[in-house]
Scaffold this active site. Structure first.
Site, PDB file in Angstrom:
ATOM      1  CG  PHE A 195      61.079  32.907 -37.866  1.00  0.00           C
ATOM      2  CD1 PHE A 195      60.669  31.899 -37.014  1.00  0.00           C
ATOM      3  CD2 PHE A 195      61.636  34.052 -37.322  1.00  0.00           C
ATOM      4  CE1 PHE A 195      60.825  32.024 -35.636  1.00  0.00           C
ATOM      5  CE2 PHE A 195      61.803  34.191 -35.956  1.00  0.00           C
ATOM      6  CZ  PHE A 195      61.394  33.172 -35.104  1.00  0.00           C
TER       7      PHE A 195
ATOM      8  CE  LYS B  82      66.218  38.685 -37.408  1.00  0.00           C
ATOM      9  NZ  LYS B  82      66.868  38.182 -36.179  1.00  0.00           N
TER      10      LYS B  82
ATOM     11  CG  ASP C  92      58.902  39.708 -41.610  1.00  0.00           C
ATOM     12  OD1 ASP C  92      59.931  40.377 -41.474  1.00  0.00           O
ATOM     13  OD2 ASP C  92      58.522  38.857 -40.779  1.00  0.00           O
TER      14      ASP C  92
END
Length: 391
Positions: A133, A247, A218
């Site tokens: 994702f 994040k 990522d």
């Protein structure tokens, strides 16, 4: 009607239905605890989906943001600030390689920027792992394999090829001399915390090198100390060309980053990419506060200790068939498709967890999660499974 119900009705009337009905209306937080509009307390074992590295209302983060905003807030990308430069230096130092940083506002934006960076190789083919994702903007969505996310918005930016995660042979077969980049998560978060098999990241490095492609990790969810290392790939010894972060980087304040290492550091020229808010002094001050607090409070080691304690306690129940992850990024499989019911039962018991798939539960609590909260959750875990109908 309670205050919470009233706010949920107002939400439905005034906000777009992109997320479905909110599970709770939260009003405040402290450490790893939050309270809803009716005053009920919860232990936050999701941490804003791996965002709230320092929990809620951490004094160091509050002070850093307040002080910086009272001094210098937004300055645009025509100028720089000391927090921006220092943060870039710290993030690159953690990577252990020479490079340069670009700051954005989120993980999707960081991945958009990195996607554009790969085009500067004069190649367009990108090989990406299934189950990954990488965001919901058009470019980031093109890199995300889940068809339910993709279908309503196709055609997406092209020349992206998906291969099974962890399959070295499939990866080697897909990468060619036309490949711009190989994109992998060292630990897949949205898929339910799937850890890269031993040697897989090293194999990806070899394959990328054989064909002159960039290797892009990522680390939006797995980075910034969540796994007990600054970046989840570091224990592998593999050095990528590109790292994307967000994040936990800002501890709740929006910020994302692209690290270009080696030759990837200089692929962008002036005008190739930009952002109005990215790298602003307040966001960078927040991220520096996160970095300094992780260091001063020993949170890398604590993430390992607390994570090990959680995993050992969760797998002890026979209704859990597997527990995965590193540090405080944890996924588990249930014997049956009751993950949604487990999430609801946990909330009723005062614990916030996440169900990324019908059989899987994900935990990504603040790095400051205390041992008492870990033990209380593990004590409640069998009753949560009972209430959810897992047998």
């Amino acid at each position: 009607m309670t205050e919470q119900q009233a706010l949920q009705e107002r939400y439905a009337d005034s906000l777009m239905n992109t997320f479905g009905p909110p599970k709770l209306v939260l009003t405040r937080g402290e450490g790893a605890h939050v309270w809803d509009a009716d005053g009920k307390e919860y232990v936050d074992l999701l941490g804003g989906i791996a965002v709230n590295a320092l929990g809620h209302a951490h004094p160091a983060l509050v002070e850093a943001v307040t002080t910086q905003l009272s001094t210098l807030g937004h300055i645009s990308n025509f100028f720089t600030s000391a927090p921006q430069v220092e943060l870039a230096e710290r993030l690159l130092a953690f990577a252990g390689a020479e490079g340069k940083a670009f700051f954005a506002n989120s993980g999707a934006e960081a991945n958009e920027a990195a996607f554009k960076l790969t085009r500067r190789t004069e190649r367009t083919h990108v090989v990406v792992a299934e189950g990954g994702f990488h965001g919901r903007t058009m470019g980031a969505l093109a890199l995300t394999s889940k068809q339910a996310y993709r279908a309503p918005f196709e055609p997406l930016p092209g020349h992206v090829e998906f291969v099974p995660y962890g399959d070295e042979a499939a990866l080697a077969a897909a990468v060619t001399d036309d490949t711009a980049a190989v994109l992998l998560e060292p630990i897949q978060g949205e898929a339910g915390v799937v850890v890269a098999p031993e040697g897989y990241l090293a194999a990806a490095r070899r394959v990328a090198d054989e064909h002159g492609a960039l290797l892009w990790f990522d680390e939006v969810q797995s980075g910034m100390g969540r796994t007990g290392s600054w970046y989840a790939h570091l224990p592998s010894g593999v050095v990528p060309d590109v790292i994307t972060l967000a994040k936990g980087l800002g501890g709740g304040f929006p910020i994302g980053a692209v690290l270009g290492l080696g030759r990837a550091a200089d692929l962008f020229d002036p005008g190739n990419h930009g952002t109005t808010f990215g790298g602003n002094p307040v966001a960078c001050a927040a991220a520096l506060a996160v970095v300094r607090t992780i260091e001063s409070e020993g949170l890398l080691a604590h993430a390992v200790e607390a994570g090990d304690r959680l995993r050992a306690g969760l797998i002890a129940d026979p209704r859990v068939t597997e527990v995965r992850g590193e540090g405080l990024l944890i996924g588990l499989d249930l014997v049956s498709e009751h993950a949604a019911e487990v999430t609801a039962a946990a909330m009723a018991h005062g614990y916030i967890v996440n169900n990324p798939t019908p059989r899987r539960i994900r935990l990504a609590p603040p790095l400051v999660l205390g041992t008492a909260d870990v033990d209380a959750f593990l004590a409640a875990w069998p009753r949560i499974l009972d209430d959810a109908g897992v047998s």
